[in-house]
Motif scaffolding. Structure first.
Motif, short mmCIF file in Angstrom:
data_model
loop_
_atom_site.label_atom_id
_atom_site.label_comp_id
_atom_site.label_asym_id
_atom_site.label_seq_id
_atom_site.Cartn_x
_atom_site.Cartn_y
_atom_site.Cartn_z
N SER A 50 0.86 -1.18 0.00
CA SER A 50 0.00 0.00 0.00
C SER A 50 0.90 1.23 0.00
O SER A 50 2.05 1.17 0.43
N ASP A 73 1.16 0.46 -4.63
CA ASP A 73 -0.09 0.70 -5.35
C ASP A 73 -1.11 1.25 -4.37
O ASP A 73 -1.39 0.62 -3.34
N LEU A 75 -4.15 1.25 -4.58
CA LEU A 75 -5.32 0.37 -4.52
C LEU A 75 -5.16 -0.73 -3.47
O LEU A 75 -6.11 -1.45 -3.18
N MET A 76 -3.98 -0.85 -2.90
CA MET A 76 -3.76 -1.79 -1.80
C MET A 76 -3.99 -1.12 -0.45
O MET A 76 -3.79 -1.72 0.60
N ARG A 119 -11.79 -4.52 -4.43
CA ARG A 119 -10.58 -3.75 -4.79
C ARG A 119 -9.31 -4.48 -4.41
O ARG A 119 -8.39 -4.63 -5.22
N GLN A 122 -8.81 -7.86 -6.47
CA GLN A 122 -8.40 -7.61 -7.84
C GLN A 122 -6.98 -7.07 -7.92
O GLN A 122 -6.20 -7.45 -8.81
N THR A 123 -6.61 -6.20 -6.99
CA THR A 123 -5.27 -5.62 -7.00
C THR A 123 -4.21 -6.67 -6.69
O THR A 123 -3.15 -6.71 -7.33
N THR A 126 -3.87 -8.93 -9.76
CA THR A 126 -3.07 -8.28 -10.80
C THR A 126 -1.59 -8.32 -10.46
O THR A 126 -0.74 -8.59 -11.32
#
Length: 201
Positions: A50, A73, A75-76, A119, A122-123, A126
């Motif tokens: 994060s 990221d 998104l983490m 979220r 998916q993160t 990826t």
């Protein structure tokens, strides 16, 4: 592929500083350094984090020990609680109870648990797609989204009973292993001090 999710340990709480900018306090730093020093993170691991300060500080400590770089990221990040900002501990715990109890509902403007779960899953998925076969993957993050990830992998309903505070160190600094592809949880939340090296072998 097996991966390790680790939450940041204790932080320096300051009501005048935005939550994402809080850093580790002396105890949190000590615990993170001791964890890194035990060889739990294999050399050459890919380390994801994060972008919140406390998670990045944990990731940097682990990366230095493993000779790795940190990929961050936003998104983490933890569930978005900016609508309420800092809350005293008793009010925060009550809000967290509501967050987990009603995952389809926004709690006073907080990000919904179901959205935060989607979220983080998916993160992480990826990120895992970029990890070479045979390379350990470490995720440095937060208690709530970590719990939501754990619930997803284990096929369990979102519940506060799954939270790290119910299983390990209430101050954070806990971890679990998981395989997102095979949807297998390797262990429940385990305090840094009790987590054994060799998990990736």
């Amino acid at each position: 592929m097996r991966a390790l999710y680790v939450t940041h340990p204790q932080v320096e709480i300051d009501a005048n500083v935005p939550l994402p900018l809080w850093g580790l306090n002396a105890e949190g730093t000590r615990r993170a350094q001791a964890f890194a020093g035990r060889g739990v993170v294999p050399a050459g691991s890919m380390i994801f984090s994060s972008r919140e300060t406390k998670a990045m500080q944990l990731a940097d400590i682990l990366a230095e020990a493993a000779g790795s770089l940190v990929l961050s990221d936003h998104l983490m990040g933890e569930n978005d609680r900016s609508a309420t900002g800092f809350l005293p501990p008793n009010l925060f715990e009550a809000m967290a109870d509501r967050f987990f109890a009603k995952p389809l509902v926004s709690t006073d403007g907080w990000e919904r648990a179901i959205d935060a779960q989607s979220r983080i899953v998916q993160t992480v998925r990826t990120a895992m797609a970029s990890v070479p076969a045979g390379t350990p993957a470490i995720f440095c993050g937060h208690g709530a989204v970590g719990t939501l990830l754990k619930c997803h992998v284990a096929g369990r309903a979102i519940s506060r009973s799954e939270d790290q505070s119910r299983h390990a160190n209430r101050g954070g600094g806990n971890c679990f292993t998981f395989d997102l592809e095979d949807m297998k949880l390797g262990c429940e939340w385990t305090a840094m001090e009790d987590f054994a090296p060799g998990w990736f072998g």
